[in-house]
Scaffold this active site. Sequence first.
Site, PDB file in Angstrom:
ATOM      1  N   GLU A  83      -2.900   1.611  -8.074  1.00  0.00           N
ATOM      2  CA  GLU A  83      -3.661   2.623  -8.788  1.00  0.00           C
ATOM      3  C   GLU A  83      -5.099   2.151  -8.968  1.00  0.00           C
ATOM      4  OE1 GLU A  83      -3.158   5.663 -12.569  1.00  0.00           O
ATOM      5  OE2 GLU A  83      -2.224   3.685 -12.692  1.00  0.00           O
TER       6      GLU A  83
ATOM      7  N   ASP B 128       0.860  -1.190   0.000  1.00  0.00           N
ATOM      8  CA  ASP B 128       0.000   0.000   0.000  1.00  0.00           C
ATOM      9  C   ASP B 128       0.892   1.233   0.000  1.00  0.00           C
ATOM     10  OD1 ASP B 128      -2.006   1.823   0.228  1.00  0.00           O
ATOM     11  OD2 ASP B 128      -2.560   1.324   2.292  1.00  0.00           O
TER      12      ASP B 128
END
Length: 571
Positions: A548, A539
């Site tokens: 994304e 993350d």
Amino acid sequence: MSIKWGGCVWCFCLLLPFDHYASEVVSDVDIVVNQLGYPRLAKKRAYWINASTTQVKLIDMETGRTKQFPVKINRLRLDQKRTVSTVDFSRLTQVGWYRFQAGKQLSAPFQINDDVYNPLLYRLIRALYLQRSGVEIEDRETGVSRPPSHIHDGLIYRADSFHMKNEWVDVNGGWYDAGDFGKYVATTTITIAHLLEAYRQVPSLFHSVAFQPEELKKSQLPYVLQEARIGLHWLEKMQRSDGAVYRKVSGQHWPKVTGPWNDPQLRYIYGVSSADTAKFAATMAFASRIYAAFDTTEAKRYLNAAIRAWGYLARTPKQFIDWKKEDDSGSGAYMSNVHDTETSLLTDVDDRLWALAELYLATKNEQYKTIFLALYTPEYLDIFEWKNPALMGIWHLILSKKKAFTFLQNDLHAKAAEYAQIAQSQPFFVANDRFIWGSNKMAAEAGLLLAWSSQLAQSLNHSFKYWQYSQSQLDYLLGANAFNLSFVTGFGSLSVKHIHHLYQNASGVNLPGFLVGGPNEHAQAGIAPKGLGMLSYVDNEKSYAVNEFAIDYNASLIGLLAVYYAAFKER
């Protein structure tokens, strides 16, 4: 050097060096669950990494009462040291809040409730509003406020028989595809199709007040169809007068970390593609059927655009892409390339099959069915995505209940059996063993394919048990994974935070309901660990190849949630 992983250092315990700036990161909570919860009649599973006993305790968080559940000790491995075992608690149907405990280990809390996914489904759709281009954004629910952006889109990048180089054509509007500011026909069509299919399957859900934003509660058109219109109206602008459709709109360079209104680049319209034209034709024909109940003029306009697109395709019998290498200097290729190597990208037959199916159903013109039957082979039936969209058309032909399409049912069931077999062999029953760019989307789409197969079998009074694997894909995406992390921002007690999104990264604005791409063993950004399959994730906002968001990712989960909602409301 200290590295902040996931915004919550405390929830990760294993940090092993991997390359110069990447680590294998696995949750220190060994019992993982779907952090949103489960419908009452759903298959309910928790997972225990390296289980130490054959029993685990479930706690009712309201009453404090506990119940023991057996642990099925599995031999499915995350890696050489860790196994994943299963706790099946499907017999628990009492509405409420729960969590598991084993020694000092406590799982994330979760609900049992038939409407547990409704807020998520709404926000997944509403996320598209936050991605709109060319208009002012004022979202009372999140506080997101930004001015119109890229209102002058765009200039023709390369001259063709219809436009000169640098000629301005109005392609304002639509959605930004992902964390940057490109707009693509490939993913816009897929996203619209999922919105339309979700509405087609459970219209009553989307007519409810809960699925209308505050400012639209008096509208007769459900919000999900209003949002789909944003994409449809932009697509119309991307069609050339001969029916062909341009591929994308973007700048020549990747934009900087900023809000879209600060992007100073000239924006260009890049060449036509037969595959994208076919996706356009399919989407417009499908839209004509859905919108006919609300606005016949609009529906006819969509159908006429679809027919013009097919006219171009009929005159262009082989795949054609007006492309040069410099076209991708500031935007994604969305065609066969070094990252996307699927054989389906070497042809546009899959795209044409979708278009032919939708055109046949919209017009009842037998020529479209005839061409479909001549082109179709089972190899084109797979999960629905921009790389191969044939399944949506195949599904709609199956639903038409025409005897000419009974063979498609068998092909769908055969493909579903393949994905069920993958799920049986994977930790957390993930029905995807290709952890590449967009693997979370692929898991959601596999869940949807399995659900459609089960739904069809159920309607024919056959017993298919694939619903459990559809549920497993939801569980995986919403926390039942090696990271104890929901891959959707703002949903679950521990959810992904540091998405790669230029607007969020620049401003810190809150963007809930964004599904990220997920584990990608190629880890092209050089941040996440490579070669670890479903462990190749972190993350981190710089790790664009895994973290994304994209509109078609959200769309895949919207599709899965809609079919799942329909299934459990019908039981």
